[in-house]
Design a protein around this motif. Structure first.
Motif, mmCIF file in Angstrom:
data_model
loop_
_atom_site.group_PDB
_atom_site.id
_atom_site.type_symbol
_atom_site.label_atom_id
_atom_site.label_comp_id
_atom_site.label_asym_id
_atom_site.label_seq_id
_atom_site.Cartn_x
_atom_site.Cartn_y
_atom_site.Cartn_z
ATOM 1 N N SER A 174 0.818 -1.218 0.000
ATOM 2 C CA SER A 174 0.000 0.000 0.000
ATOM 3 C C SER A 174 0.852 1.269 0.000
ATOM 4 C CB SER A 174 -0.955 0.009 1.200
ATOM 5 O OG SER A 174 -0.271 0.219 2.413
ATOM 6 N N PHE A 175 2.106 1.154 0.456
ATOM 7 C CA PHE A 175 2.992 2.326 0.448
ATOM 8 C C PHE A 175 3.330 2.764 -0.972
ATOM 9 C CE2 PHE A 175 5.917 -1.227 0.182
ATOM 10 C CZ PHE A 175 6.932 -0.788 -0.661
ATOM 11 N N MET A 176 3.022 1.918 -1.965
ATOM 12 C CA MET A 176 3.288 2.254 -3.360
ATOM 13 C C MET A 176 2.069 2.833 -4.078
ATOM 14 S SD MET A 176 5.942 -0.615 -4.792
ATOM 15 C CE MET A 176 6.072 0.312 -6.335
ATOM 16 N N SER A 177 1.038 3.184 -3.318
ATOM 17 C CA SER A 177 -0.189 3.741 -3.921
ATOM 18 C C SER A 177 0.094 4.880 -4.884
ATOM 19 C CB SER A 177 -1.138 4.237 -2.819
ATOM 20 O OG SER A 177 -1.541 3.197 -1.980
ATOM 21 N N VAL A 178 1.036 5.737 -4.529
ATOM 22 C CA VAL A 178 1.294 6.934 -5.335
ATOM 23 C C VAL A 178 1.726 6.588 -6.756
ATOM 24 C CG1 VAL A 178 3.727 7.181 -4.656
ATOM 25 C CG2 VAL A 178 2.392 9.204 -5.310
ATOM 26 N N TRP A 179 2.342 5.432 -6.951
ATOM 27 C CA TRP A 179 2.752 5.043 -8.300
ATOM 28 C C TRP A 179 1.542 4.888 -9.217
ATOM 29 C CZ3 TRP A 179 7.812 4.069 -10.151
ATOM 30 C CH2 TRP A 179 8.821 4.177 -9.189
ATOM 31 N N ASP A 180 0.418 4.512 -8.645
ATOM 32 C CA ASP A 180 -0.806 4.349 -9.424
ATOM 33 C C ASP A 180 -1.616 5.641 -9.477
ATOM 34 O OD1 ASP A 180 -2.157 2.371 -10.997
ATOM 35 O OD2 ASP A 180 -3.751 2.307 -9.512
ATOM 36 N N LEU A 181 -1.334 6.572 -8.550
ATOM 37 C CA LEU A 181 -2.084 7.828 -8.475
ATOM 38 C C LEU A 181 -1.429 8.949 -9.278
ATOM 39 C CD1 LEU A 181 -2.941 7.821 -4.645
ATOM 40 C CD2 LEU A 181 -4.471 7.244 -6.533
ATOM 41 N N PRO B 16 0.151 10.384 -12.428
ATOM 42 C CA PRO B 16 0.161 10.068 -13.863
ATOM 43 C C PRO B 16 1.570 9.923 -14.436
ATOM 44 C CG PRO B 16 -1.404 11.815 -13.387
ATOM 45 C CD PRO B 16 -0.599 11.618 -12.131
ATOM 46 N N SER B 17 2.558 10.588 -13.847
ATOM 47 C CA SER B 17 3.917 10.535 -14.381
ATOM 48 C C SER B 17 4.651 9.260 -13.987
ATOM 49 C CB SER B 17 4.724 11.747 -13.891
ATOM 50 O OG SER B 17 4.979 11.663 -12.495
ATOM 51 N N MET B 18 4.062 8.475 -13.084
ATOM 52 C CA MET B 18 4.709 7.246 -12.635
ATOM 53 C C MET B 18 4.062 6.045 -13.320
ATOM 54 S SD MET B 18 5.281 8.379 -8.644
ATOM 55 C CE MET B 18 6.581 7.232 -8.177
ATOM 56 N N GLY B 19 2.971 5.520 -12.775
ATOM 57 C CA GLY B 19 2.237 4.477 -13.470
ATOM 58 C C GLY B 19 2.649 3.058 -13.125
ATOM 59 N N GLU B 20 1.782 2.112 -13.532
ATOM 60 C CA GLU B 20 1.937 0.711 -13.147
ATOM 61 C C GLU B 20 3.196 0.066 -13.710
ATOM 62 O OE1 GLU B 20 -0.435 -3.179 -14.428
ATOM 63 O OE2 GLU B 20 -1.634 -1.896 -13.092
ATOM 64 N N THR B 21 3.511 0.330 -14.968
ATOM 65 C CA THR B 21 4.675 -0.300 -15.596
ATOM 66 C C THR B 21 5.957 0.051 -14.844
ATOM 67 O OG1 THR B 21 3.624 -0.261 -17.777
ATOM 68 C CG2 THR B 21 6.018 -0.521 -17.715
ATOM 69 N N LYS C 296 5.865 15.879 -1.642
ATOM 70 C CA LYS C 296 4.732 16.075 -2.529
ATOM 71 C C LYS C 296 3.831 14.862 -2.356
ATOM 72 C CE LYS C 296 3.597 16.897 -7.426
ATOM 73 N NZ LYS C 296 4.149 17.031 -8.804
ATOM 74 N N TRP C 297 2.511 15.055 -2.283
ATOM 75 C CA TRP C 297 1.628 13.918 -2.075
ATOM 76 C C TRP C 297 0.367 14.006 -2.934
ATOM 77 C CZ3 TRP C 297 2.250 17.866 1.481
ATOM 78 C CH2 TRP C 297 1.087 18.569 1.865
ATOM 79 N N TYR C 298 -0.232 12.832 -3.138
ATOM 80 C CA TYR C 298 -1.456 12.708 -3.916
ATOM 81 C C TYR C 298 -2.515 11.994 -3.079
ATOM 82 C CZ TYR C 298 1.146 13.861 -8.187
ATOM 83 O OH TYR C 298 1.899 14.491 -9.149
ATOM 84 N N GLY C 299 -3.757 12.449 -3.207
ATOM 85 C CA GLY C 299 -4.861 11.785 -2.524
ATOM 86 C C GLY C 299 -5.587 10.860 -3.475
ATOM 87 N N THR C 300 -6.415 9.987 -2.906
ATOM 88 C CA THR C 300 -7.248 9.100 -3.727
ATOM 89 C C THR C 300 -8.600 9.781 -3.859
ATOM 90 O OG1 THR C 300 -6.098 7.298 -2.611
ATOM 91 C CG2 THR C 300 -7.923 6.693 -4.042
ATOM 92 N N ALA C 301 -8.754 10.544 -4.915
ATOM 93 C CA ALA C 301 -9.861 11.491 -5.021
ATOM 94 C C ALA C 301 -11.199 10.884 -5.433
ATOM 95 C CB ALA C 301 -9.487 12.605 -5.997
ATOM 96 N N LEU D 211 -13.732 7.093 -6.044
ATOM 97 C CA LEU D 211 -13.929 5.686 -5.738
ATOM 98 C C LEU D 211 -13.318 4.815 -6.836
ATOM 99 C CD1 LEU D 211 -15.162 3.675 -3.779
ATOM 100 C CD2 LEU D 211 -17.307 3.856 -5.055
ATOM 101 N N GLN D 212 -13.341 5.311 -8.064
ATOM 102 C CA GLN D 212 -12.770 4.557 -9.175
ATOM 103 C C GLN D 212 -11.271 4.333 -8.973
ATOM 104 O OE1 GLN D 212 -14.978 7.113 -9.545
ATOM 105 N NE2 GLN D 212 -16.651 5.702 -10.095
ATOM 106 N N LYS D 213 -10.605 5.322 -8.359
ATOM 107 C CA LYS D 213 -9.167 5.162 -8.111
ATOM 108 C C LYS D 213 -8.914 4.104 -7.036
ATOM 109 C CE LYS D 213 -7.427 9.614 -9.726
ATOM 110 N NZ LYS D 213 -6.577 10.794 -9.424
ATOM 111 N N TYR D 214 -9.795 4.039 -6.026
ATOM 112 C CA TYR D 214 -9.667 2.982 -5.023
ATOM 113 C C TYR D 214 -9.857 1.615 -5.662
ATOM 114 C CZ TYR D 214 -9.475 5.973 -0.874
ATOM 115 O OH TYR D 214 -9.077 6.865 0.085
#
Length: 356
Positions: free
Chosen positions: A186-193, A195-200, A327-332, A334-337
């Motif tokens: 879960s500490f890697m949530s920001v990679w999915d949140l 846009p400049s990072m992403g799953e790959t 710098k931080w991102y929130g899970t804005a 429900l689709q992102k969750y």
């Protein structure tokens, strides 16, 4: 004994009712009717007389807010119970199926946000004074944040060696168990949140971290402990845990590894809650300015959903994050969750910690 048609129908109906009650099959608990005004809500809540609140935080952290609530609304007793978020979901599923719910206020966030949607009752929070910005997915109230951070042991890590980026964490000097990580990813949530990072990129980074043979812990709380003791030099943690540990004299600090996730926590009233008015009243109270000031002292108040250091004020968590320029991102949404629910298992497979 009757053997006519009506008798057989009655017997079958009774058997079905008994079976449904025993197995929890059939219908589920429904949302309760709540008053249309805050004044009427208080009146009904006082008639109910008590409210059971479940959260994953230690009771001592919540006690000041509980005492203030009971002082403001005499006659309503708060029963606090410490239950981990996944266990709350499991318990409520069983209780709602059996139509025998014991919790009035539950906590949700992260991995438990998506399943909690089906458990939450309908509440019009706006009519009880909750700001629209603090209402999430209609039935949830944003009450505090527990930002995910990287922390380090100040006795083990020299200032020049403190990591400042995610790539710095892959340095070979952290290999051989000198770095700890939460196995659930879960500490890697920001990679999915972000846009400049992403799953790959996330999966590639996770594979490299796994090659360092980190010390894996089942959750973030347990990942913090080896940092404090010096068993590891650096690891995943929560901003609140790091600050609380520093207060007790532990040699720990937040590393300036950006970006990260805000990790919002929400309260909701489950369907079938035995004291729904008292539950709605407690939830609205915990969202108030007075309660937020108390919660901030135990590092549990709200912070801006996305990076905003324009007014850190007296919120220690926000100040600490801004001081190291995180710098931080929130899970804005429900689709992102829902998307994160599929993201975590993929990262776990790269870590080698996926147990299904």
């Amino acid at each position: 004994m009757r053997h006519d048609g009506k008798g057989r129908v009655a017997a079958v109906a009774l058997a079905l009712l008994v079976t449904a009650a025993a197995t929890g099959c059939g219908t589920t608990a429904e949302s309760a009717e709540l008053p249309s005004s805050k004044t009427a809500l208080v009146k009904q809540a006082k008639k109910e007389g008590e409210v059971t609140w479940a959260s994953w935080n230690p009771e001592a952290q919540m006690q000041p807010a509980i005492e203030l609530f009971e002082k403001k609304y005499p006659g309503i007793k708060v029963k606090y119970t410490n239950i981990k978020a996944p266990d709350q979901v499991s318990q409520l599923k069983v209780e709602q199926a059996a139509k025998k719910v014991s919790l009035d206020v539950a906590n949700a966030g992260g991995l438990t946000m998506t399943p909690a949607v089906k458990l939450a009752g309908d509440v019009d929070w706006a009519k009880y004074g909750i700001a629209q910005k603090d209402i999430f997915a209609k039935n949830f109230v944003y009450v505090w944040a527990t930002p995910k951070v990287w922390a380090y042991n100040t006795d083990k890590v020299k200032p020049a060696d403190v990591p400042r980026s995610w790539d710095d964490l892959l340095d070979s000097k952290w290999s051989g168990g000198r770095i700890s990580a939460e196995s659930r990813a879960s500490f890697m949530s920001v990679w999915d949140l972000d846009p400049s990072m992403g799953e790959t990129k996330a999966l590639a980074w996770a594979k490299k971290l796994a090659a360092l043979k980190p010390h894996y812990s089942p959750n973030v709380t347990q990942a913090e402990s080896p940092i404090e003791t010096g068993e590891v030099s650096i690891g995943t943690s929560l901003a609140s845990l790091v600050l609380a540990a520093k207060d007790k004299g532990a040699p720990v600090a937040i590393a300036p590894v950006s970006p990260t996730s805000a990790s919002e926590s929400y309260l909701y009233v489950p369907k079938g809650a035995p004291h729904p008015a008292a539950a709605a009243l407690l939830t609205s109270f915990l969202s108030s300015d007075a309660a937020q000031k108390l919660l901030a002292k135990s590092y549990n108040s709200r912070i801006p959903v996305n990076t905003d250091c324009s007014d850190p004020g007296n919120t220690a968590v926000l100040r600490a994050m801004c001081e190291v320029e995180l710098k931080w991102y929130g899970t804005a949404t429900l689709q992102k969750y829902q998307k994160l629910s599929g993201f975590y298992p993929k990262v776990e497979r790269e870590f080698g910690t996926d147990v299904g």
